[in-house]
Motif scaffolding. Structure first.
Motif, mmCIF file in Angstrom:
data_model
loop_
_atom_site.group_PDB
_atom_site.id
_atom_site.type_symbol
_atom_site.label_atom_id
_atom_site.label_comp_id
_atom_site.label_asym_id
_atom_site.label_seq_id
_atom_site.Cartn_x
_atom_site.Cartn_y
_atom_site.Cartn_z
ATOM 1 N N GLU A 17 0.827 -1.202 0.000
ATOM 2 C CA GLU A 17 0.000 0.000 0.000
ATOM 3 C C GLU A 17 0.864 1.256 0.000
ATOM 4 O O GLU A 17 0.578 2.227 -0.713
ATOM 5 C CB GLU A 17 -0.928 0.001 1.220
ATOM 6 N N ARG A 239 -8.801 -0.627 -7.871
ATOM 7 C CA ARG A 239 -7.495 -0.377 -7.275
ATOM 8 C C ARG A 239 -7.138 1.106 -7.351
ATOM 9 O O ARG A 239 -6.694 1.710 -6.375
ATOM 10 C CB ARG A 239 -6.440 -1.220 -8.007
ATOM 11 N N THR A 243 -6.771 3.910 -4.233
ATOM 12 C CA THR A 243 -5.574 4.740 -4.088
ATOM 13 C C THR A 243 -5.920 6.214 -4.147
ATOM 14 O O THR A 243 -5.423 7.020 -3.351
ATOM 15 C CB THR A 243 -4.554 4.393 -5.195
#
Length: 357
Positions: A17, A239, A243
């Motif tokens: 991450e 994804r 983010t």
């Protein structure tokens, strides 16, 4: 190979991450583009200050945000983009003002606006920020307090700002295309029901639900929630959406501190005009490299532009706290709707709807 312990798995996840959140991309933009964006946004504010109409200058500066839609395409594509987004931001602003006057519920207005503008952007194959600024203009207008006779002037001022940005974009393009040839048009995937209808409807739904959630929670300036939702849910994948949500929340958290500092300084209008230009320049330099870092500067710029429609002055602390709260609400609503939008089962249903159509 021995399986990893829960602690090791958590550590590996945290490293992945962090690598994703801290990644810095390369930038294809020439430095002249951010510089011209800064000049374009600051010029109406400076002119308004000179004419004794500072708030009108801020209103025109909101219209100049269409400059950031410029890409590395040829002249024809650039002009089409500038004119289309100028029309979109002006029409959405006018719609918001009229809806506010007739006391129409703001949630369906934002929902429909987000969906329709997203459809137009998909049809024109216009990438980010896509529907964000038109929805922002509509949402801000929905919570302004104006009379019928003030609408033509306000819409006209914002439109003049957009036309000024289009003119600056034209002259900038004449210059930069002599130095850098345009990128060839890459073949885009054919427009289908999922891209042209399903996803824009989900984007509009996220914007409307974010506004509804902000109002239900009694947040002070709920119009920031749909803007954050639009910015996050327009990402191409789950994804990327996750983010971008983290970038926006962390960046806004740091950005409200910067905004509080700027507002607490009680700068003169002249320095605020300079600040708007500098913030725009920094954002356009940073946004393609690291969205989270750019959001630190997007936050005070958005607050300054939004203040043009404020009916009463508020304390710096109240303004920045409202911005942070709305951002968190908008981001989480976007991710929730995004989970549905990117669900394989839902995509199959959307594809089936296209086939039957």
């Amino acid at each position: 190979m021995a399986s990893l312990s829960p602690t090791q798995q958590l550590s590996a996840l945290a490293r992945r991450e962090w690598a994703e959140l801290s990644r810095v991309n390369s930038s294809p933009r020439p430095w002249q583009m951010p510089f011209m964006a800064g000049v374009t946004s600051a010029a109406p504010v400076a002119l308004g200050l000179w004419l004794g109409a500072f708030s009108q200058g801020l209103m025109a500066a909101l219209g100049t945000m269409v400059f950031v839609y410029l890409t590395n395409a040829g002249m024809e594509r650039r002009l089409l983009t500038l004119m289309a987004m100028s029309f979109a931001i002006t029409a959405c602003f006018a719609l918001g003002l009229i809806a506010a006057l007739v006391h129409f519920a703001p949630v369906p207005v934002v929902m429909v606006t987000g969906a329709l503008v997203s459809m137009g952007c998909r049809y024109l194959r216009q990438g980010p920020p896509a529907a964000m600024f038109p929805v922002m203009a509509c949402a801000i207008a929905l919570f302004s307090h104006v009379s019928w006779d003030q609408i033509p002037a306000r819409v006209g001022i914002l439109f003049l700002g957009a036309m000024f940005a289009a003119a600056m974009g034209f002259f900038y393009s004449l210059y930069i295309l002599r130095l850098r040839p345009p990128e060839p048009e890459r073949p885009a995937p054919p427009l289908c029901f999922e891209i042209l209808v399903f996803e824009p409807v989900m984007i509009g739904l996220a914007a409307g639900l974010a506004l509804a959630a902000a109002q239900a929670l009694g947040l002070d300036k709920p119009f920031w929630a749909p803007v954050s939702a639009i910015a996050v849910i327009q990402s191409a994948s789950m994804r990327m959406m996750w983010t971008k949500q983290m970038h926006r929340i962390i960046g806004t958290g740091l950005g409200v501190a910067l905004a509080w500092g700027i507002l607490s300084l009680e700068l003169s209008h002249g320095w605020l005009a300079v600040m708007i230009g500098v913030l725009t320049f920094v954002i356009e330099v940073a946004v393609v490299r690291h969205y989270g870092f750019a959001t630190i500067f997007i936050t005070p710029l958005a607050i300054l532009l939004g203040q043009a429609q404020a009916s009463v002055a508020a304390s710096p602390g109240a303004i920045t706290l409202a911005r942070l709260e709305d951002t968190v609400v908008g981001c989480f609503v976007a991710v929730a709707v995004g989970l549905v939008m990117h669900s394989p089962q839902v995509r199959v249903l959307a594809a089936g709807r296209r086939a039957r159509g």
